[in-house]
Each structure stands twice: as C-alpha cells, then as structure tokens.
Design a protein around this motif. Structure first.
Motif, PDB file in Angstrom:
ATOM      1  N   ASP A 180     -13.795   9.417 -10.749  1.00 58.44           N
ATOM      2  CA  ASP A 180     -13.300   9.582 -12.174  1.00 58.44           C
ATOM      3  C   ASP A 180     -12.577  10.852 -12.518  1.00 58.44           C
ATOM      4  O   ASP A 180     -11.690  10.370 -13.615  1.00 58.44           O
ATOM      5  N   TRP A 181     -12.604  11.802 -11.880  1.00 56.74           N
ATOM      6  CA  TRP A 181     -11.693  12.793 -12.512  1.00 56.74           C
ATOM      7  C   TRP A 181     -10.518  12.811 -11.361  1.00 56.74           C
ATOM      8  O   TRP A 181      -9.652  13.738 -11.680  1.00 56.74           O
ATOM      9  N   CYS A 182     -10.451  12.300 -10.273  1.00 60.17           N
ATOM     10  CA  CYS A 182      -9.414  12.337  -9.246  1.00 60.17           C
ATOM     11  C   CYS A 182      -8.194  11.319  -9.642  1.00 60.17           C
ATOM     12  O   CYS A 182      -8.650   9.931  -9.637  1.00 60.17           O
ATOM     13  N   VAL A 183      -7.168  11.727 -10.108  1.00 60.31           N
ATOM     14  CA  VAL A 183      -6.067  10.677 -10.700  1.00 60.31           C
ATOM     15  C   VAL A 183      -5.087  10.498  -9.528  1.00 60.31           C
ATOM     16  O   VAL A 183      -5.030  11.187  -8.767  1.00 60.31           O
ATOM     17  N   VAL A 184      -4.237   9.477  -9.963  1.00 55.91           N
ATOM     18  CA  VAL A 184      -3.279   9.059  -8.687  1.00 55.91           C
ATOM     19  C   VAL A 184      -2.131  10.170  -9.231  1.00 55.91           C
ATOM     20  O   VAL A 184      -1.542  10.473 -10.173  1.00 55.91           O
ATOM     21  N   GLU A 185      -1.512  10.669  -8.017  1.00 51.19           N
ATOM     22  CA  GLU A 185      -0.286  11.650  -8.092  1.00 51.19           C
ATOM     23  C   GLU A 185       0.774  10.872  -8.283  1.00 51.19           C
ATOM     24  O   GLU A 185       1.204  10.210  -7.284  1.00 51.19           O
ATOM     25  N   GLU A 186       1.641  10.926  -9.364  1.00 46.81           N
ATOM     26  CA  GLU A 186       2.852  10.173  -9.619  1.00 46.81           C
ATOM     27  C   GLU A 186       4.110  11.008  -9.535  1.00 46.81           C
ATOM     28  O   GLU A 186       5.152  10.453  -9.271  1.00 46.81           O
ATOM     29  N   GLY A 187       4.013  12.153  -9.321  1.00 43.94           N
ATOM     30  CA  GLY A 187       5.255  13.113  -9.391  1.00 43.94           C
ATOM     31  C   GLY A 187       5.874  13.455  -7.957  1.00 43.94           C
ATOM     32  O   GLY A 187       5.929  14.508  -7.712  1.00 43.94           O
ATOM     33  N   LEU A 188       6.245  12.361  -7.296  1.00 44.05           N
ATOM     34  CA  LEU A 188       6.725  12.583  -5.852  1.00 44.05           C
ATOM     35  C   LEU A 188       8.237  12.177  -5.905  1.00 44.05           C
ATOM     36  O   LEU A 188       8.703  11.213  -6.485  1.00 44.05           O
ATOM     37  N   PHE A 189       8.956  12.981  -5.492  1.00 44.08           N
ATOM     38  CA  PHE A 189      10.470  12.912  -5.394  1.00 44.08           C
ATOM     39  C   PHE A 189      11.290  13.159  -4.314  1.00 44.08           C
ATOM     40  O   PHE A 189      10.815  13.961  -3.338  1.00 44.08           O
ATOM     41  N   LEU A 190      12.259  12.211  -4.074  1.00 47.11           N
ATOM     42  CA  LEU A 190      13.138  12.481  -2.898  1.00 47.11           C
ATOM     43  C   LEU A 190      14.540  13.143  -3.451  1.00 47.11           C
ATOM     44  O   LEU A 190      14.822  12.701  -4.578  1.00 47.11           O
ATOM     45  N   TYR A 191      14.683  14.275  -2.879  1.00 50.24           N
ATOM     46  CA  TYR A 191      15.913  15.110  -3.560  1.00 50.24           C
ATOM     47  C   TYR A 191      16.844  15.644  -2.432  1.00 50.24           C
ATOM     48  O   TYR A 191      16.484  15.500  -1.058  1.00 50.24           O
ATOM     49  N   PHE A 192      18.101  15.572  -2.885  1.00 52.28           N
ATOM     50  CA  PHE A 192      19.083  16.158  -1.896  1.00 52.28           C
ATOM     51  C   PHE A 192      20.069  16.721  -3.003  1.00 52.28           C
ATOM     52  O   PHE A 192      20.127  16.833  -4.167  1.00 52.28           O
TER      53      PHE A 192
END
Length: 294
Positions: A263-275
């Motif tokens: 219940d403390w482990c959350v989904v990581e949403e800050g993933l980016f493709l950058y160029f």
C-alpha cells in the motif's frame, strides 16, 4: 564527391564532436581502429593535420576546428535531405539510436520494439541500456528515455504511458526470521540489498501513501548495481529488495519471493522520451515517438 571522401568526412565529424575515437566509433557502428584509419586517410588527402593526438586525449587543430565548424551543418543538411526521401516510402528507412535505463528497458521497450520493427522493415534500432546519466547529444543518440529528472536546455520531452511500480520483496524464510515491516520507517531495522548507481550513489527507497512521501536510507551488507542481482539476492534470503514489480514477477509467481508494504508502493508515472529540439527529427525517430506514445 566520392563516397569514400564522404565517409572520411563523416568520420571526422564524429571524432570532432566527441573528441574520442571510441565514442565516435560507437556512434558510427564501427571500430576505433577503422575511425583512426579514416582520419589518417583524410589528413593525408588534404595535407593538413586535423587532430592533436596523445595517449590520453584528442583535440582539434586550428585547421580541424575550422573544418568542423563548416562541415557539421553541411552534413546535417545532407542527412536531412536524404531523410526527406522517406516521404516517398511506405515505411521509414534508417537507424535510430536510443538510450534507456537498464533497469526498465525490457518493460518499456519490448512491445513497442516488436510492433515497430515488424511494421517498418527498413528501420533499424540501436538500443543502449545503461543506468548512467547520458548526454544523448554528446553520445550521438537520437533519443533517450528517462524518469522525470530535470532535462537539459534544448530538449523536448514526451510523456510515456507507464504502469511501472516498485515492490519491496523478500524470501519467505526472511520474513519468518525477521518479521514483516508494516511501514517504510521499520525498514531501518531490516537487512536490505542496496542499489548503487554507476556514479556510486546509493539509491534511497521511496514510498507514498495518503499524501505522505517517505525516503528511506536502507542498510545491509550487500550492495549491487543490478536489479536482477537484487531480486536474486532477496530470493536467497539475503535481505529485502526494492525492485520493479515486473522484475520480481517470476519470483513472486513461483513463491520464491513475497511482497510487503504494497500500500506504500505507488505507480511511477514520470517516464519520458526526450530528444534534442536542435537536431533534425528523422522519419525513423518520428515513428519511434508515435510507437512509444501508443
């Protein structure tokens, strides 16, 4: 201009950009010795030394600096012109180099790469997976994937759909002997397998629940630089590990590992493709961006 001359000039540009025969060879998909041969051939043909070389460094001569200043934009324009021929093809043609963290590469690239290559037979992908922070422009990459860290000026970031989630896992025997933590704060009293970045920095375990965010500096006798090793060590009862849930999935399915603090482990949403916004965006890169966003 003969094709051999163009190849030598392209090799020169790569070495001048990186000031490294090894890095230039990686970008060009060849060997450092082949790059060195091309530079020697070019210098012989033009009758001017273009680089100062020592056993430890490579630098441009005054003549080399002048040539690089004129040649770089010209070769970029030529590559862009060739890439525009993709508008006359059904699918893009060419090579796209991409950098991605080793710890997440299989989970963000697998399906996208499969579909991308099947639908675009003329496209090639060169993927380098490393957890080191990489300057994609300096290293000759077309794009990179990174979590929500601050990006350099001149970069464009495209948010990717992500359902990656961390998990705290341990062997059933560990929980039987040491007990099961119910809050992240209790981890300070547990043996943990630590993860070290290539820089040597130890990764703190991060949690969030009901608006409360917690970082824990864990301790334990084993420090590794691979999530695969972390999961294996945890399965052997050497301590708790904090890894991507997908990485631990095979162990969780067969019972070698069990999860806690879910219940403390959350989904990581800050993933980016950058160029780079300053670099010509090839048809292959545009196709990769579309595939990753989907």
């Amino acid at each position: 201009m003969e094709s051999a001359e163009l190849a030598e000039l392209a090799a020169f540009t790569a070495v001048a950009k990186h000031l490294s025969f090894r890095q230039a060879a990686i970008e060009r998909g060849t060997s450092a010795s082949a790059m060195s041969h091309s530079i020697r051939s070019l210098e012989t043909r033009v009758g001017v030394r273009l680089f100062h070389r020592t056993t430890r460094s490579v630098s441009l001569t005054e003549a080399g600096d002048m040539l690089f200043a004129r040649l770089g934009p010209a070769l970029s324009d030529m590559r862009a012109a060739v890439d525009e021929l993709n508008t006359f093809r059904a699918t893009p043609f060419g090579t796209v180099r991409i950098n991605v963290p080793n710890s997440i590469a299989p989970y963000v690239l697998g399906d996208a790469i499969e579909q991308l290559l099947k639908r675009n037979p003329g496209l090639k992908l060169d993927v380098v997976a490393t957890d080191s922070l990489v300057d994609i422009v300096e290293e000759g990459f077309d794009a990179g994937i990174r979590f929500g860290e601050r990006l350099s000026q001149g970069m464009i970031a495209v948010r990717l759909k992500s359902n990656l989630r961390f998990a705290v896992v341990g062997a059933p025997s560990y929980f039987q002997d040491k007990g099961t933590p119910t809050t992240p704060h209790e981890l300070q009293h547990h043996t943990c397998v630590r993860y070290a970045f290539p820089s040597g920095t130890i990764f703190n375990w991060e949690f969030s629940k009901n608006g409360e965010s917690v970082q824990v500096e864990v301790d334990g006798p084993l420090t590794v630089d691979s999530q695969e090793l972390m999961a294996d060590a945890a399965a052997r009862g050497l301590g708790l590990a904090y890894v991507w849930e997908d990485r631990a999935a095979p162990y969780l399915r067969d019972g070698r590992l069990k999860a806690c603090l879910e219940d403390w482990c959350v989904v990581e949403e800050g993933l980016f493709l950058y160029f780079s916004s300053r670099k010509h965006q090839s048809a292959g890169l545009r196709t990769l961006i579309a595939a990753m966003k989907a």
